[in-house]
Design a protein around this motif. Structure first.
Motif, PDB file in Angstrom:
ATOM      1  N   SER A 125       0.820  -1.207   0.000  1.00  0.00           N
ATOM      2  CA  SER A 125       0.000   0.000   0.000  1.00  0.00           C
ATOM      3  C   SER A 125       0.859   1.264   0.000  1.00  0.00           C
ATOM      4  CB  SER A 125      -0.914   0.017   1.234  1.00  0.00           C
ATOM      5  OG  SER A 125      -1.863  -1.018   1.164  1.00  0.00           O
ATOM      6  N   SER A 126       0.374   2.265  -0.702  1.00  0.00           N
ATOM      7  CA  SER A 126       0.968   3.610  -0.666  1.00  0.00           C
ATOM      8  C   SER A 126      -0.209   4.562  -0.785  1.00  0.00           C
ATOM      9  CB  SER A 126       1.970   3.801  -1.806  1.00  0.00           C
ATOM     10  OG  SER A 126       2.647   5.027  -1.680  1.00  0.00           O
ATOM     11  N   THR A 127      -0.772   4.905   0.368  1.00  0.00           N
ATOM     12  CA  THR A 127      -2.105   5.497   0.424  1.00  0.00           C
ATOM     13  C   THR A 127      -2.069   6.965   0.808  1.00  0.00           C
ATOM     14  OG1 THR A 127      -2.851   3.333   1.198  1.00  0.00           O
ATOM     15  CG2 THR A 127      -4.421   5.130   1.368  1.00  0.00           C
ATOM     16  N   ALA A 128      -3.085   7.704   0.345  1.00  0.00           N
ATOM     17  CA  ALA A 128      -3.298   9.108   0.697  1.00  0.00           C
ATOM     18  C   ALA A 128      -2.035   9.914   0.415  1.00  0.00           C
ATOM     19  CB  ALA A 128      -3.737   9.205   2.155  1.00  0.00           C
ATOM     20  N   GLY A 129      -1.484  10.595   1.449  1.00  0.00           N
ATOM     21  CA  GLY A 129      -0.272  11.363   1.223  1.00  0.00           C
ATOM     22  C   GLY A 129       0.858  10.501   0.701  1.00  0.00           C
ATOM     23  N   GLY A 130       0.870   9.210   1.135  1.00  0.00           N
ATOM     24  CA  GLY A 130       1.906   8.301   0.671  1.00  0.00           C
ATOM     25  C   GLY A 130       1.852   8.051  -0.816  1.00  0.00           C
ATOM     26  N   ALA A 131       0.695   8.295  -1.456  1.00  0.00           N
ATOM     27  CA  ALA A 131       0.587   8.096  -2.901  1.00  0.00           C
ATOM     28  C   ALA A 131       1.447   9.101  -3.659  1.00  0.00           C
ATOM     29  CB  ALA A 131      -0.868   8.227  -3.338  1.00  0.00           C
TER      30      ALA A 131
ATOM     31  N   ARG B 194      -0.348  -0.959  -4.222  1.00  0.00           N
ATOM     32  CA  ARG B 194      -1.557  -0.145  -4.305  1.00  0.00           C
ATOM     33  C   ARG B 194      -1.162   1.316  -4.114  1.00  0.00           C
ATOM     34  NH1 ARG B 194      -2.782  -4.769  -5.003  1.00  0.00           N
ATOM     35  NH2 ARG B 194      -4.396  -6.024  -3.992  1.00  0.00           N
ATOM     36  N   ALA B 195      -1.715   2.179  -4.933  1.00  0.00           N
ATOM     37  CA  ALA B 195      -1.480   3.615  -4.748  1.00  0.00           C
ATOM     38  C   ALA B 195      -2.758   4.361  -5.085  1.00  0.00           C
ATOM     39  CB  ALA B 195      -0.331   4.090  -5.636  1.00  0.00           C
ATOM     40  N   PHE B 196      -3.303   5.055  -4.090  1.00  0.00           N
ATOM     41  CA  PHE B 196      -4.505   5.865  -4.329  1.00  0.00           C
ATOM     42  C   PHE B 196      -4.578   6.958  -3.270  1.00  0.00           C
ATOM     43  CE2 PHE B 196      -5.939   1.403  -3.257  1.00  0.00           C
ATOM     44  CZ  PHE B 196      -5.734   1.491  -1.904  1.00  0.00           C
ATOM     45  N   LEU B 197      -5.203   8.060  -3.653  1.00  0.00           N
ATOM     46  CA  LEU B 197      -5.343   9.181  -2.720  1.00  0.00           C
ATOM     47  C   LEU B 197      -6.357   8.873  -1.628  1.00  0.00           C
ATOM     48  CD1 LEU B 197      -5.212  12.267  -5.116  1.00  0.00           C
ATOM     49  CD2 LEU B 197      -3.385  11.267  -3.741  1.00  0.00           C
TER      50      LEU B 197
ATOM     51  N   ALA C  77     -15.304   0.485  -4.698  1.00  0.00           N
ATOM     52  CA  ALA C  77     -14.289  -0.080  -5.602  1.00  0.00           C
ATOM     53  C   ALA C  77     -13.340  -0.928  -4.790  1.00  0.00           C
ATOM     54  CB  ALA C  77     -13.525   1.035  -6.324  1.00  0.00           C
ATOM     55  N   THR C  78     -12.764  -1.933  -5.416  1.00  0.00           N
ATOM     56  CA  THR C  78     -11.760  -2.762  -4.743  1.00  0.00           C
ATOM     57  C   THR C  78     -10.413  -2.059  -4.784  1.00  0.00           C
ATOM     58  OG1 THR C  78     -11.080  -3.925  -6.749  1.00  0.00           O
ATOM     59  CG2 THR C  78     -12.967  -4.832  -5.523  1.00  0.00           C
ATOM     60  N   ASP C  79      -9.495  -2.540  -3.950  1.00  0.00           N
ATOM     61  CA  ASP C  79      -8.139  -1.992  -3.956  1.00  0.00           C
ATOM     62  C   ASP C  79      -7.529  -2.042  -5.351  1.00  0.00           C
ATOM     63  OD1 ASP C  79      -8.365  -1.589  -1.279  1.00  0.00           O
ATOM     64  OD2 ASP C  79      -6.890  -3.100  -0.675  1.00  0.00           O
ATOM     65  N   GLU C  80      -7.672  -3.188  -5.999  1.00  0.00           N
ATOM     66  CA  GLU C  80      -7.038  -3.387  -7.306  1.00  0.00           C
ATOM     67  C   GLU C  80      -7.658  -2.474  -8.365  1.00  0.00           C
ATOM     68  OE1 GLU C  80      -4.047  -4.994  -9.607  1.00  0.00           O
ATOM     69  OE2 GLU C  80      -4.424  -5.318  -7.463  1.00  0.00           O
TER      70      GLU C  80
ATOM     71  N   HIS D  48      -1.937   1.164 -12.788  1.00  0.00           N
ATOM     72  CA  HIS D  48      -0.975   2.270 -12.885  1.00  0.00           C
ATOM     73  C   HIS D  48       0.065   2.043 -13.977  1.00  0.00           C
ATOM     74  CE1 HIS D  48      -2.574   4.628  -9.678  1.00  0.00           C
ATOM     75  NE2 HIS D  48      -2.401   3.684  -8.751  1.00  0.00           N
ATOM     76  N   ALA D  49       0.308   0.781 -14.333  1.00  0.00           N
ATOM     77  CA  ALA D  49       1.271   0.505 -15.393  1.00  0.00           C
ATOM     78  C   ALA D  49       0.653   0.632 -16.786  1.00  0.00           C
ATOM     79  CB  ALA D  49       1.873  -0.889 -15.211  1.00  0.00           C
ATOM     80  N   THR D  50      -0.683   0.430 -16.883  1.00  0.00           N
ATOM     81  CA  THR D  50      -1.311   0.399 -18.215  1.00  0.00           C
ATOM     82  C   THR D  50      -2.306   1.524 -18.464  1.00  0.00           C
ATOM     83  OG1 THR D  50      -3.095  -1.058 -17.421  1.00  0.00           O
ATOM     84  CG2 THR D  50      -1.099  -2.115 -18.276  1.00  0.00           C
ATOM     85  N   VAL D  51      -2.862   2.110 -17.389  1.00  0.00           N
ATOM     86  CA  VAL D  51      -3.904   3.126 -17.572  1.00  0.00           C
ATOM     87  C   VAL D  51      -3.453   4.504 -17.091  1.00  0.00           C
ATOM     88  CG1 VAL D  51      -6.290   3.770 -17.040  1.00  0.00           C
ATOM     89  CG2 VAL D  51      -5.689   1.361 -17.366  1.00  0.00           C
ATOM     90  N   SER D  52      -3.088   4.613 -15.797  1.00  0.00           N
ATOM     91  CA  SER D  52      -2.746   5.936 -15.260  1.00  0.00           C
ATOM     92  C   SER D  52      -1.358   6.399 -15.656  1.00  0.00           C
ATOM     93  CB  SER D  52      -2.869   5.935 -13.732  1.00  0.00           C
ATOM     94  OG  SER D  52      -1.726   5.322 -13.131  1.00  0.00           O
TER      95      SER D  52
END
Length: 539
Positions: free
Chosen positions: A188-194, A211-214, A228-231, A239-243
């Motif tokens: 996980s790399s969440t919120a500020g950690g994203a 996982r990375a999300f705000l 939504a699920t974590d994935e 993140h590798a194919t879309v974002s």
């Protein structure tokens, strides 16, 4: 240069007593560090079930085998979140240090996700920011192995949240300074950690783990009602194919770390570490004796040249103005071939000593020579004679020279660090390039007994002016409380827990630590990164 002759007898009872006392403190240091390792190790079964490496194993795979590694702030947070020294787990849930990756000296960090899922702590934030500062000062690539549950909302504090913004500010500055920021997201790399990967130059994410999300699924549902699920929300594939957040997709921890090593190797980072011009000679006096050189009784004097003799090449040095202000010791020497200037204390800093030190600091700047401060000072001398001799004026000269010095300055707290002597001898507030403590070091504005006596005198004078009798019992209680308060905070273990140094070290490792950081500073002075106006923007 001339060899320093020792007056210490390692076979004496006093030496044996001092060694035993120091060894007890060294054992305590190792015990505290091991407490953190053990706390992380307890998560091994959970990591094994998902095929993940523990944080220290990740760092071990990242670093070159057999290369030196200098840990940073291993006691960070000791006693901060848990005031009980018997149970407090130090380290700030972050493993950090300077190490070699594919032949490149790097700042390396790993979130210790084996402890509280890597939740960010105040001490961890402070440690992370200090590591960023070291990387900027020493022109080091910055590698962060991330897996964190984010901030601990149960221990939320607004000041911690606001100051934490400097973490992201520093990441942008590192990139703009031409210092690559490489982040491997293991979980996980969440919120500020994203924003950790968001502000990195290269991002590697582990498939089905990263996982990375705000806003994670619980916060997202609470804020918007969306489910939504974590994935789906922030998985590695997304993140590798879309974002486009991730440049590299890894199958597991080993693959991710191997990819990070490949990135470092592809940088073609220039080797600017030529050997010093002078040949390296081991000290004539054994560095292993440093555990018995220092007395643990701060009231007993120590000739700090005995310390220098067990640190420098051939135990040889060139003293500077040895007969002028002799309580302040200055001189030139070498450590593994690196030229250095030393400033240390064989007594309080008097007007002549301050003047000498100010001149010596300027001379080292003229020649570009790094300065090592070995702190063992009771402070600037006080009294009518010293005031008449201009102690304030001459002490200010020393502070002026120190504050505007541009050469690398390295501070070792070896013993006492009292009063403004902490400032004049390049304490943390004067931004030394590196700052370490011996486990016996003690730091305070003054001794606890002096503080208590000062306030007792004030109390008695106030009572006399008011014509009242002194409450002796109350005064005795006040004295005991003040002494205990000063003593509790003076310990190197406490000051290191507050990030007032870069770590507590075994005195016997001082030469090796100094050689490592001198080489780090030397490389920094020779390297010219390709700085830009802005950090690399993620596309």
């Amino acid at each position: 240069m001339i060899p320093i002759e020792t007056r210490i007898d390692p076979s004496s009872d006093s030496f044996a007593s001092q060694r035993a006392g120091m060894q007890a403190l060294i054992d305590r240091l190792h015990s505290l560090e091991q407490r953190t390792v053990a706390a992380s190790e307890r998560a091994r079964p959970a990591f094994a079930r998902r095929g993940a490496l523990l944080p220290r194993e990740r760092i071990g795979r990242l670093l070159d085998a057999g290369a030196p590694f200098l840990p940073i702030a291993t006691l960070a947070g000791f006693g901060m979140d848990d005031p009980s020294h018997d149970t407090s787990v130090p380290g700030g849930s972050l493993v950090a240090g300077i190490g070699i990756v594919c032949g490149v000296r790097c700042m390396v960090l790993a979130t210790d996700s084996g402890i509280d899922a890597g939740a960010m702590t105040e001490a961890g934030n402070m440690k992370l920011m200090r590591c960023q500062e070291i990387a900027l000062d020493n022109r080091l690539p910055f590698i962060h192995l991330v897996e964190s549950a984010g901030a601990n909302l149960r221990k939320y504090r607004v000041d911690k949240f606001i100051r934490g913004g400097s973490i992201f500010y520093n990441l942008a500055r590192l990139s703009a300074a031409g210092l690559p920021v490489i982040t491997v997201v293991h979980g996980s790399s969440t919120a500020g950690g994203a924003y950790m990967p968001g502000l990195s130059d290269y991002v590697v994410m582990v498939r089905n783990r990263a996982r990375a999300f705000l806003a994670g699924p619980p916060l997202l549902k609470a804020a918007t009602g969306e489910i939504a699920t974590d994935e789906e929300l922030g998985g590695a594939d997304l993140h590798a194919t879309v974002s486009g957040l991730a440049e590299y997709l890894a199958e597991d921890d080993e693959h991710a770390i191997a990819t990070a090593r490949d990135i470092v190797a592809s940088l073609d980072w220039p080797d600017v570490s030529p050997a010093p011009a002078q040949p390296v000679r081991a000290p004539r006096l054994d560095p292993a004796e440093l555990d018995g050189v220092m007395t643990l009784d701060m009231k007993r004097p120590v000739d700090m040249r005995e310390v220098i003799a067990r640190i420098v090449d051939d135990s040889a040095w060139l003293p500077f103005k040895p007969d002028y202000g002799p309580g302040t010791v200055c001189g030139h020497a070498r450590i593994e071939g690196h030229a250095v200037g030393f400033i240390t204390n064989n007594g309080p800093i008097d007007p002549a000593g301050a003047t000498k030190a100010a001149q010596f600091i300027q001379l080292c700047n003229q020649s570009g020579t790094p300065i090592v401060f070995l702190q063992n000072t009771t402070g600037f001398i006080v009294g009518r004679a010293s005031e008449e001799a201009g102690m304030i004026k001459h002490g200010s000269k020393m502070i002026q020279a120190l504050s505007n010095s541009t050469v690398p300055q390295i501070t070792i707290y070896c013993g006492s660090s009292f009063g403004a002597g902490n400032f004049g001898m390049c304490g943390r507030g004067f931004h030394p390039r590196f700052c370490f403590s011996w486990p016996n070091a003690r730091t305070a504005v003054m001794g606890g007994e002096q503080a208590a006596m000062t306030l007792e005198i004030v109390a008695r004078q106030q009572a006399e002016r008011k014509g009242k009798a002194v409450d002796e019992a109350q005064l005795a209680a006040q004295t005991a409380e003040i002494v205990a308060n000063f003593e509790r905070q003076a310990s190197a273990f406490v000051t290191s827990g507050l990030l007032l140094d870069d770590g507590v070290i075994d005195p016997r490792d001082t030469r090796a630590v100094l050689a490592f950081v001198l080489a780090t500073a030397r490389e920094a002075s020779l390297r010219q990164p390709r700085a830009m106006q802005f950090g690399v923007a993620r596309m």
